[in-house]
Design a protein around this motif. Structure first.
Motif, PDB file in Angstrom:
ATOM      1  N   GLY A  93      -3.386   4.523   6.197  1.00 42.16           N
ATOM      2  CA  GLY A  93      -2.719   3.236   6.043  1.00 42.16           C
ATOM      3  C   GLY A  93      -3.684   2.097   5.802  1.00 42.16           C
ATOM      4  O   GLY A  93      -3.222   0.985   5.966  1.00 42.16           O
ATOM      5  N   ARG A  94      -4.816   2.578   5.559  1.00 39.64           N
ATOM      6  CA  ARG A  94      -5.913   1.333   5.520  1.00 39.64           C
ATOM      7  C   ARG A  94      -7.037   1.948   4.685  1.00 39.64           C
ATOM      8  O   ARG A  94      -7.251   3.140   4.473  1.00 39.64           O
ATOM      9  CB  ARG A  94      -6.406   0.681   6.782  1.00 39.64           C
ATOM     10  CG  ARG A  94      -7.167   1.905   7.676  1.00 39.64           C
ATOM     11  CD  ARG A  94      -7.650   1.520   9.090  1.00 39.64           C
ATOM     12  NE  ARG A  94      -8.513   2.554   9.795  1.00 39.64           N
ATOM     13  CZ  ARG A  94      -9.411   3.030   9.390  1.00 39.64           C
ATOM     14  NH1 ARG A  94     -10.347   2.660   8.518  1.00 39.64           N
ATOM     15  NH2 ARG A  94     -10.060   3.871  10.205  1.00 39.64           N
ATOM     16  N   PHE A  95      -7.900   0.858   4.019  1.00 40.84           N
ATOM     17  CA  PHE A  95      -9.163   1.444   3.292  1.00 40.84           C
ATOM     18  C   PHE A  95     -10.360   0.573   4.086  1.00 40.84           C
ATOM     19  O   PHE A  95     -10.172  -0.666   4.076  1.00 40.84           O
ATOM     20  CB  PHE A  95      -9.002   0.758   1.855  1.00 40.84           C
ATOM     21  CG  PHE A  95     -10.400   1.233   1.141  1.00 40.84           C
ATOM     22  CD1 PHE A  95     -10.419   2.510   0.958  1.00 40.84           C
ATOM     23  CD2 PHE A  95     -11.193   0.313   0.682  1.00 40.84           C
ATOM     24  CE1 PHE A  95     -11.676   2.805   0.192  1.00 40.84           C
ATOM     25  CE2 PHE A  95     -12.311   0.605  -0.123  1.00 40.84           C
ATOM     26  CZ  PHE A  95     -12.515   1.809  -0.166  1.00 40.84           C
ATOM     27  N   VAL A 111      -0.920   1.756  -4.542  1.00 41.71           N
ATOM     28  CA  VAL A 111      -1.751   0.830  -3.723  1.00 41.71           C
ATOM     29  C   VAL A 111      -1.202  -0.727  -3.977  1.00 41.71           C
ATOM     30  O   VAL A 111      -0.934  -1.249  -4.943  1.00 41.71           O
ATOM     31  CB  VAL A 111      -2.939   0.975  -4.335  1.00 41.71           C
ATOM     32  CG1 VAL A 111      -3.995  -0.128  -3.431  1.00 41.71           C
ATOM     33  CG2 VAL A 111      -3.649   2.296  -3.868  1.00 41.71           C
ATOM     34  N   ALA A 112      -0.994  -1.023  -2.590  1.00 46.57           N
ATOM     35  CA  ALA A 112      -0.352  -2.728  -2.714  1.00 46.57           C
ATOM     36  C   ALA A 112      -1.429  -3.402  -3.280  1.00 46.57           C
ATOM     37  O   ALA A 112      -2.729  -3.313  -3.190  1.00 46.57           O
ATOM     38  CB  ALA A 112      -0.193  -2.847  -1.150  1.00 46.57           C
ATOM     39  N   PRO A 113      -1.205  -4.467  -3.651  1.00 51.17           N
ATOM     40  CA  PRO A 113      -2.014  -5.620  -4.269  1.00 51.17           C
ATOM     41  C   PRO A 113      -2.896  -6.176  -3.100  1.00 51.17           C
ATOM     42  O   PRO A 113      -4.205  -6.435  -3.654  1.00 51.17           O
ATOM     43  CB  PRO A 113      -1.231  -6.719  -4.778  1.00 51.17           C
ATOM     44  CG  PRO A 113       0.494  -6.164  -5.228  1.00 51.17           C
ATOM     45  CD  PRO A 113       0.436  -5.138  -4.071  1.00 51.17           C
ATOM     46  N   THR A 114      -2.537  -6.334  -1.945  1.00 52.01           N
ATOM     47  CA  THR A 114      -3.452  -6.805  -1.014  1.00 52.01           C
ATOM     48  C   THR A 114      -4.619  -5.933  -0.838  1.00 52.01           C
ATOM     49  O   THR A 114      -5.806  -6.120  -0.247  1.00 52.01           O
ATOM     50  CB  THR A 114      -3.032  -7.100   0.252  1.00 52.01           C
ATOM     51  OG1 THR A 114      -2.198  -5.661   0.583  1.00 52.01           O
ATOM     52  CG2 THR A 114      -1.755  -7.919   0.116  1.00 52.01           C
ATOM     53  N   GLU A 115      -4.386  -4.487  -1.065  1.00 55.05           N
ATOM     54  CA  GLU A 115      -5.411  -3.426  -0.950  1.00 55.05           C
ATOM     55  C   GLU A 115      -6.316  -3.144  -2.071  1.00 55.05           C
ATOM     56  O   GLU A 115      -7.439  -2.618  -2.060  1.00 55.05           O
ATOM     57  CB  GLU A 115      -4.807  -2.216  -0.518  1.00 55.05           C
ATOM     58  CG  GLU A 115      -4.089  -2.229   1.107  1.00 55.05           C
ATOM     59  CD  GLU A 115      -4.889  -2.063   1.934  1.00 55.05           C
ATOM     60  OE1 GLU A 115      -6.203  -2.122   1.897  1.00 55.05           O
ATOM     61  OE2 GLU A 115      -4.538  -2.352   3.206  1.00 55.05           O
TER      62      GLU A 115
END
Length: 697
Positions: free
Chosen positions: A322-324, A292-296
């Motif tokens: 692709g999104r949360f 999971v990318a830091p932005t998410e």
């Protein structure tokens, strides 16, 4: 680590397979094999003799690569050619599940983690203090160290993951590990011993002591221990005492140790480890390791907190879409439910969603059952493999199973979203499971299939309220037998209690108890089989003469002679109805074809008539007087309808009404307590036992 089997030697460090030369001592030649073939063999041998599912093999051998489902079949064919294994003496195919390496294996050298273990290691975070405590306990050779460790916490908190990590640590210190998933074991001493025997690679339960004693140190881990509440007394008082020196026990479940464990002087030194949420840093590290990318991460952490299963579901959602969705509910239970609902909506295709629905309906799913429920076997392997990659799916001895929290939510979702679809899947599963039940000769296999069919029936809204108490049955302790006698004396009088004492002295196993999750007795049942020429029993128990007189020809018959909810006697409750279910499950596993009739004695036949009509056993009613009290015996003629034939008709009747939405003829379920009117999925608190305490006579 080197593995020796037959004439072969598998060297993990050198990544090679060698074949010993029989005519020349201490010589061997290298066997040419492709890297994927060797990786496949290593995975099977490491887990021998356990079954490795196709999904686990895909993960271990191909490590995330997207491959065709036929890739497994291709590698298996190559491996069989390499080992000259046309007769499956090395690798046994477990149809619809995977493969097992069945030839005895000798292991020499340090343990090298498998690819599956490597994956678990990469994804495991935190719990440092807990692991240090457990590791110190496992490796402590002193005789003063407690032999028991309790691990407990709410569902989805990471107990199973912690046990996997403990297993790796134990193996590194040459401590053998046997892990049993209790959710997939019937709550009986026989079933638990059979599961341990299978994990130890021995044929019978009687061979377990020698198999364990042959190892200098070992760890037995019972995961999901709450499922074995019905045999808690037996395990505490008898089983644990038989563990060989050097072996220790981990009990892992949702509940802390019950009062009987805490007050028993032998176990007051038992260690206890409650598990809570991961810390913020640990939860963030888990998301990082899952890609999971830091932005998410912040939005997931804000809503999911440190609950591991919810974090896994959130990352699955992110990977899929692709999104949360940051607008989801912020309570852990509500978020998990919302994530599972969105997972259903956003499955890759309708067929994938259908496969997930199938898994939600049954307690365990293999490929043949999936094909039968889908009604199409053209792409079953692909859907089965997809299911095996989901974070909420667990390995089961019979295939795949959903984590219990996910199962509850997804089943409710399906019932609300498409009740007729739920009914169709239940009916198809019933047909397939019953075909297996009628064709198997194994008593244990029959018992597992019967239990699976009963769980299908629990999905019916008219039946579920009467089955809401977990059917935790087990052999009674001496204290239980004394309590049953007191209850019978109170409910039915001294003469009935005297007859009970005779039967319990003759065969204590005729009694069964229903317990709550803490092991307290909620109800009891005494099930007897009466031989036609048993004059001694007839002289002691006057009820038998009345039952004999009701038969045209006296033969061997069975009778539920006593049963009760400890606080409600013969009132229709989940406890009292559970007594009859326990007896039915027990007898369906045995399939005694000599029985001519079955009787059920009760004091309030009018209250039971709706259930008796559903069960289709109201063929005759017999008046019985004992100690001035009137009982009625419902009789079922088993000469005209065997137990298995009855169970087929009864269970099919219920599953068909799920499909059609119709009620039962003659009232039946319409008169029973109804389930909640709004079947929309909700996040409900776990069911509490019907009786918080045992009502003492």
């Amino acid at each position: 680590m080197r593995y020796f089997f037959d004439d072969f030697e598998l060297d993990e460090d050198g990544r090679e397979l060698r074949r010993r030369t029989r005519d020349t001592a201490n010589t061997s030649s290298r066997v040419e094999a492709a890297p994927k073939v060797l990786a496949f063999l290593r995975t099977l041998v490491r887990r021998a003799p356990s079954v490795v599912t196709r999904g686990e093999l895909l993960e271990a051998v191909w490590q995330g690569q997207v491959v065709s489902p036929s890739a497994v079949n291709t590698v298996v064919k190559s491996l069989r050619r390499t080992l000259d294994d046309d007769d499956q003496r090395f690798i046994r195919t477990v149809h619809g599940i995977g493969y097992a390496f069945v030839t005895p294996v000798e292991r020499h050298g340090a343990v090298v983690p498998s690819a599956l273990s490597d994956a678990r290691e990469r994804l495991f975070v935190g719990r440092d203090a807990e692991l240090r405590r457990l590791a110190a306990w496992v490796t402590d050779p002193s005789s003063d160290a407690t032999r028991l460790f309790w691990v407990h916490g709410v569902g989805g908190i990471g107990k199973t993951s912690l046990l996997h990590r403990l297993e790796s640590s134990a193996l590194e210190h040459d401590v053998s590990v046997v892990t049993i998933s209790c959710a997939h074991v019937r709550p009986s001493p026989e079933a638990l011993m059979e599961a341990i025997a299978a994990s130890c690679g021995v044929a019978t339960a009687s061979a377990i002591p020698d198999a364990l004693a042959a190892l200098p140190a070992g760890l037995l881990a019972l995961d999901g221990y709450e499922a074995l509440g019905g045999i808690d007394d037996w395990l505490r008082e008898r089983f644990v005492q038989r563990l060989p020196p050097g072996w220790r026990l981990v009990l892992s479940g949702r509940n802390p140790p019950g009062m009987r464990w805490r007050v028993d002087p032998i176990w007051t030194k038992a260690a206890e480890l409650p598990l809570g949420d991961l810390s913020l840093d640990e939860a963030s590290a888990l998301l990082e390791r899952r890609g999971v990318a830091p932005t998410e991460r912040d939005s997931i952490l804000r809503l999911a907190g440190g609950h591991p299963l919810t974090l896994v579901l959130a990352t699955d959602s992110l990977r899929r879409t692709g999104r949360f969705d940051g607008s989801l509910p912020d309570a852990t239970d509500g978020l998990a439910t919302a994530l599972l609902d969105s997972f259903v909506r956003e499955a890759p295709s309708k067929q994938h969603r259908d496969a997930l629905d199938c898994l939600a309906v049954v307690d365990a799913l293999d490929e043949p059952l999936l094909a039968a429920m889908l009604g199409d076997d053209t792409a079953t392997s692909a859907y089965f493999d997809w299911l095996s990659t989901l974070g909420m799916v667990e390995r089961h001895p019979a295939g795949l199973a959903l984590h219990d929290l996910a199962k509850t939510t997804l089943t409710a979702n399906l019932a609300w979203r498409n009740a007729s679809r739920l009914g169709l899947l239940v009916e198809r599963a019933h047909v397939k499971l019953f075909a297996e039940l009628e064709s198997t000769a194994s008593p244990e296999r029959r018992r597992r299939l019967v239990a699976s069919i009963w769980r299908l029936l629990d999905l019916h809204p008219a039946i579920a309220p009467l089955m809401s108490l977990p059917k935790l049955s087990g052999a009674p302790s001496i204290a239980d037998l004394e309590a049953i006698e007191r209850y019978v004396d109170r409910f039915e009088g001294a003469a009935s209690a005297a007859a009970l004492r005779y039967w319990l002295a003759r065969d204590p196993t005729c009694a069964r108890v229903v317990r709550d999750q803490d092991g307290a007795m909620l109800g009891y049942s005494v099930f007897l089989k009466i031989e036609p020429h048993d004059d001694e029993a007839r002289a002691v128990d006057p009820v038998l003469g009345v039952l004999d007189a009701s038969l045209e020809r006296v033969g061997k018959y069975s009778v539920t002679r006593w049963f009760a909810d400890c606080r409600a006697y013969h009132d229709v409750t989940p406890v009292s109805s559970g007594c009859h279910v326990i007896n039915a499950e027990r007898e369906l596993g045995a399939l005694d074809g000599e029985l001519c009739c079955h009787f059920m004695l009760m004091s309030n036949p009018e209250a039971w008539k709706p259930l008796v009509r559903i069960a289709d056993v109201e063929q005759k009613m017999v008046d019985v007087m004992i100690d001035g009290r009137r009982l009625i015996a419902f009789a079922h003629d088993m000469r005209g309808q065997t137990l298995l034939t009855w169970f087929r008709a009864f269970s099919r009747r219920i599953t068909e009404t799920l499909t059609t939405g119709a009620g039962f003829e003659g009232g039946g379920a319409r008169e029973l307590p109804s389930s909640t009117a709004d079947r929309r999925p909700t996040t409900a608190a776990p069911r509490a036992p019907i009786h918080a305490t045992l009502g003492r006579p």
